[in-house]
Design a protein around this motif. Structure first.
Motif, short mmCIF file in Angstrom:
data_model
loop_
_atom_site.label_atom_id
_atom_site.label_comp_id
_atom_site.label_asym_id
_atom_site.label_seq_id
_atom_site.Cartn_x
_atom_site.Cartn_y
_atom_site.Cartn_z
N ASN A 227 63.33 -50.64 -12.81
CA ASN A 227 63.59 -52.08 -12.77
C ASN A 227 64.92 -52.37 -13.48
OD1 ASN A 227 63.60 -54.84 -12.77
ND2 ASN A 227 61.71 -55.08 -13.96
N LYS A 228 65.95 -52.62 -12.70
CA LYS A 228 67.28 -52.87 -13.28
C LYS A 228 67.34 -54.18 -14.06
CE LYS A 228 69.73 -50.20 -9.76
NZ LYS A 228 70.75 -50.25 -8.67
N GLU A 229 66.37 -55.07 -13.82
CA GLU A 229 66.36 -56.37 -14.50
C GLU A 229 65.22 -56.44 -15.53
OE1 GLU A 229 66.24 -59.38 -11.52
OE2 GLU A 229 68.19 -58.83 -10.66
N HIS A 230 64.84 -55.30 -16.04
CA HIS A 230 63.75 -55.23 -17.01
C HIS A 230 64.03 -56.11 -18.22
CE1 HIS A 230 60.69 -53.42 -19.62
NE2 HIS A 230 61.63 -53.32 -20.54
N THR A 231 63.02 -56.91 -18.62
CA THR A 231 63.18 -57.82 -19.76
C THR A 231 62.26 -57.49 -20.93
OG1 THR A 231 61.49 -59.39 -18.97
CG2 THR A 231 63.76 -59.69 -18.16
N GLY A 232 61.20 -56.74 -20.67
CA GLY A 232 60.20 -56.48 -21.70
C GLY A 232 59.03 -57.44 -21.66
N LYS A 233 59.12 -58.46 -20.81
CA LYS A 233 58.04 -59.44 -20.69
C LYS A 233 57.19 -59.24 -19.44
CE LYS A 233 59.31 -61.58 -24.41
NZ LYS A 233 58.46 -61.44 -25.65
#
Length: 412
Positions: A227-233
């Motif tokens: 996931n290139k847009e990983h946020t941790g949420k």
């Protein structure tokens, strides 16, 4: 500071929860499963046993795909609903014997697991971790929370008691005569209070569900990379947990059964045992240990009491003090030749709810040669072993509560 947050559960409609909820699949005999599948179209067993629809046993990836399909059908038919707002869920179970378990169903951060803020006391098996990771990845949900425990906390108890002052969302009794209740906490301020209380704790401890948490962690690491847009949420950064205070845990022992005496005669075996234990033959008098480092043994129609000769056994750490480890180090390995207690087919286990009477029956029928009983481990022992970074032998604890499947579901 463990991360514990509310989440939007998928759960049964109020009118169907008693029909949907089930014990874990492997807790039923084949006849019990078939009876429920034949007579209850809403049972969660239809989801986890999807091949039944086609009168065919299905396993591996094919089963995972069918599980996902059955689950989606339940969702499409509005048998399940998803809460609009993140909630904590107060879940209480009252057993037929009067024991009450009360805790919070929540989403727990896998970063806390990775950084050892959530401590574990059991080793996991790599192929089981991988299999369940693939299962989660395919089906997209988990219906069985990991059981976590924490020191008793008065602030948390006050919040729970206040939530319980209103009518529960669910209240149903099963054919096993245990009653289940569920309350929702969706007030943002109260949810924040709960999160902060857990953040104030040094650690949480896994009581049951080591493989489920390890598999969730594996899945999280894999999805983060892709996931290139990983946020941790994202939901995959958390796993569903049922968190209860230590005083609420109920720990039972696992008794041991061995198929043979490793080539020894009964007399030779008893002489070897005498090196480590004071032995008393109690004939047909049922015996249950009353203190640590004492064991019950059933052999050739007689019960024996075994009391450890402490001069001949050295305790070096919390693990070596554990009765399951004492038995392995003094009897199962050196005398009976049990190597890997996880895989040796000569060794089997029976949890303490069945008692030594069950062990006696198996030995009397000739299925096993000898059986051993012990006292259950304590919460303090479990925590100390985890704190020292050690792991218990397999089947050291049988921990309750065992939760039913399908009451709260966590979607990935």
């Amino acid at each position: 500071m463990p991360e514990v947050v509310p989440f939007r559960a998928v759960r049964p409609t109020r009118d169907k929860v008693g029909l949907i909820s089930s014990r874990p699949y492997h807790h039923y005999t084949q006849a019990e499963r078939e009876a429920r599948l034949d007579n209850n179209p809403f049972s969660f067993l239809h989801i986890v046993n999807p091949g039944y629809k086609y009168h065919k046993e299905v396993s591996g990836p094919d089963r995972y795909e069918l599980v996902r399909n059955r689950y989606q059908e339940f969702r499409e038919d509005h048998i399940f609903i998803k809460d609009e707002h993140p909630c904590f869920y107060i879940y209480e179970r009252k057993d037929a014997d009067g024991h009450v378990f009360t805790g919070i169903v929540a989403a727990t951060g896998l970063n806390s697991y990775k950084s050892n803020l959530i401590k574990r006391h059991e080793e996991t098996i790599a192929y089981r971790e991988e299999d369940f990771k693939k299962y989660l990845q395919t089906v997209g949900f988990n219906a069985e929370p990991v059981l976590l425990t924490h020191p008793d906390n008065s602030d948390l108890s006050a919040i729970i008691n206040n939530a319980k002052s209103i009518r529960p969302e669910y209240e149903f009794t099963t054919t096993y005569r245990d009653t289940h209740y569920l309350w929702l906490i969706d007030d943002a301020q109260t949810c924040q209070q709960i999160t902060q209380i857990f953040k104030s704790m040094d650690h949480l401890y896994i009581a049951d569900g080591h493989h489920r948490s390890a598999s969730a962690h594996q899945l999280c690491e894999e999805l983060k990379k892709s996931n290139k847009e990983h946020t941790g949420k994202e939901p995959y950064n958390f796993f569903m947990s049922y968190i209860i205070p230590e005083s609420n845990l109920k720990i039972l022992e696992f008794n041991r059964l061995v198929k043979d005496l490793n080539g020894l005669s009964k007399e030779e075996f008893l002489i070897r045992l005498d090196n480590f234990f004071k032995i008393e033959n109690r004939k047909n008098t049922y015996y249950k240990p009353q203190e640590k480092h004492s064991f019950s043994m059933y052999l050739d129609g007689d019960f024996y009491s075994l009391h450890l000769r402490k001069l001949n056994y050295k305790t070096e750490n919390a693990l070596s003090h554990l009765d399951a480890q004492v038995l392995y180090k003094t009897v199962l390995n050196p005398i009976l030749g049990i190597g890997d207690a996880r895989s040796d087919k000569r060794l089997d286990y029976a949890h303490g709810k069945k008692g030594m009477a069950y062990v006696k029956g198996l030995v009397d029928r000739g299925e096993f040669k000898v059986g051993f009983g012990m006292l259950p481990a304590s919460v303090a022992e479990m925590k100390q072993i985890a704190n020292e970074g050690l792991t218990m032998p397999p089947k050291s604890t049988y921990i309750e509560p065992k939760l039913r499947s399908g009451i709260t579901i966590y979607e990935y």
